[in-house]
Scaffold this motif. Structure first.
Motif, PDB file in Angstrom:
ATOM      1  N   PHE A   1      -3.028 -37.397 -68.469  1.00 22.15           N
ATOM      2  CA  PHE A   1      -4.323 -38.043 -68.691  1.00 22.15           C
ATOM      3  C   PHE A   1      -4.767 -37.855 -70.133  1.00 22.15           C
TER       4      PHE A   1
ATOM      5  N   PRO B   1     -10.832 -35.987 -73.541  1.00 17.17           N
ATOM      6  CA  PRO B   1     -12.074 -36.611 -74.014  1.00 17.17           C
ATOM      7  C   PRO B   1     -12.016 -36.877 -75.523  1.00 17.17           C
TER       8      PRO B   1
ATOM      9  N   ASP C   1     -10.679 -31.875 -66.654  1.00 11.80           N
ATOM     10  CA  ASP C   1      -9.935 -32.477 -65.556  1.00 11.80           C
ATOM     11  C   ASP C   1      -9.556 -33.899 -65.950  1.00 11.80           C
ATOM     12  N   SER C   2      -8.873 -34.592 -65.076  1.00  6.95           N
ATOM     13  CA  SER C   2      -8.372 -35.929 -65.403  1.00  6.95           C
ATOM     14  C   SER C   2      -9.488 -36.947 -65.622  1.00  6.95           C
ATOM     15  N   ALA C   3     -10.712 -36.647 -65.159  1.00  8.33           N
ATOM     16  CA  ALA C   3     -11.858 -37.529 -65.382  1.00  8.33           C
ATOM     17  C   ALA C   3     -12.563 -37.203 -66.699  1.00  8.33           C
ATOM     18  N   GLY C   4     -12.061 -36.202 -67.435  1.00  7.50           N
ATOM     19  CA  GLY C   4     -12.670 -35.819 -68.707  1.00  7.50           C
ATOM     20  C   GLY C   4     -13.863 -34.890 -68.563  1.00  7.50           C
ATOM     21  N   ARG C   5     -14.103 -34.421 -67.331  1.00  3.07           N
ATOM     22  CA  ARG C   5     -15.222 -33.501 -67.108  1.00  3.07           C
ATOM     23  C   ARG C   5     -14.825 -32.085 -67.519  1.00  3.07           C
TER      24      ARG C   5
ATOM     25  N   ARG D   1     -13.696 -25.925 -58.423  1.00  2.59           N
ATOM     26  CA  ARG D   1     -13.804 -26.826 -59.581  1.00  2.59           C
ATOM     27  C   ARG D   1     -15.277 -27.075 -59.857  1.00  2.59           C
TER      28      ARG D   1
ATOM     29  N   VAL E   1     -18.164 -28.202 -61.976  1.00  6.41           N
ATOM     30  CA  VAL E   1     -18.362 -29.107 -63.110  1.00  6.41           C
ATOM     31  C   VAL E   1     -19.507 -28.599 -63.977  1.00  6.41           C
TER      32      VAL E   1
END
Length: 178
Positions: free
Chosen positions: A42, A45, A132-136, A148, A150
């Motif tokens: 991924f 960011p 993480d893969s969502a950029g969080r 996890r 956030v």
């Protein structure tokens, strides 16, 4: 908060108090970052990508030892008294393994924390902040590696917060030594 504020911070930090080491002159290329992203599956960011390709990528900051003596084996104290420095992992050439994002990622995978890319850690603390893969931003701890949590902040907000808190801890340590 923005990356620009971080860059300004490091232009004006108190060198009498902090030791600051970064990749300066060994910045990774876009191809280096993209190769790492391909490896993890991924994209990181944008703010972190920009930071890691800057002279500050692969960053180590610590309060000077004469101002904050290092803990010795079996020392006891409040948790904060051990947090004298921080690391932002980087991809630069010649970065030491303990600061290398690639090495740290592999170690995380071996710990069963796949899907997370560690990018920030305190010097004496096994916990880490990860993407993480969502950029969080995720707070990771070895005590509960599947949790996890956030952290609703940007990379620059988190790093600036931790730098300012390092300064506050240094002031508390100084007051404690009087």
């Amino acid at each position: 908060m923005s990356l620009e504020n971080l860059f300004i911070y490091f232009e004006h930090y108190d060198a009498r108090v902090l030791n600051v080491f970064a990749c300066q002159g060994n910045e990774p290329t876009e191809a280096d970052v993209a190769a790492f992203e391909q490896r993890v599956g991924f994209r990181l960011p944008e703010e972190f990508r920009t930071f890691t390709k800057s002279p500050l990528g692969g960053l180590y900051v610590e309060v000077k030892e004469q101002l904050w003596p290092r803990p010795k084996a079996n020392d006891a104290g409040a948790f904060w008294t051990f947090l004298f420095g921080l690391k932002v992992f980087g991809i630069s050439t010649n970065v030491p393994p303990w600061l290398d994002l690639r090495t740290q990622y592999e170690a995380f995978c071996e710990k069963g924390a796949g899907g997370l890319v560690p990018f920030f850690q305190f010097v004496t603390d096994p916990r880490a902040y990860c993407f993480d893969s969502a950029g969080r931003i995720i707070a990771w701890t070895p005590d509960d590696p599947d949790e996890r949590r956030v952290i609703p902040m940007t990379f620059s907000d988190l790093l600036m917060r931790e730098l300012l808190e390092l300064e506050e801890r240094q002031a508390m340590k100084r007051a404690q030594q009087r």
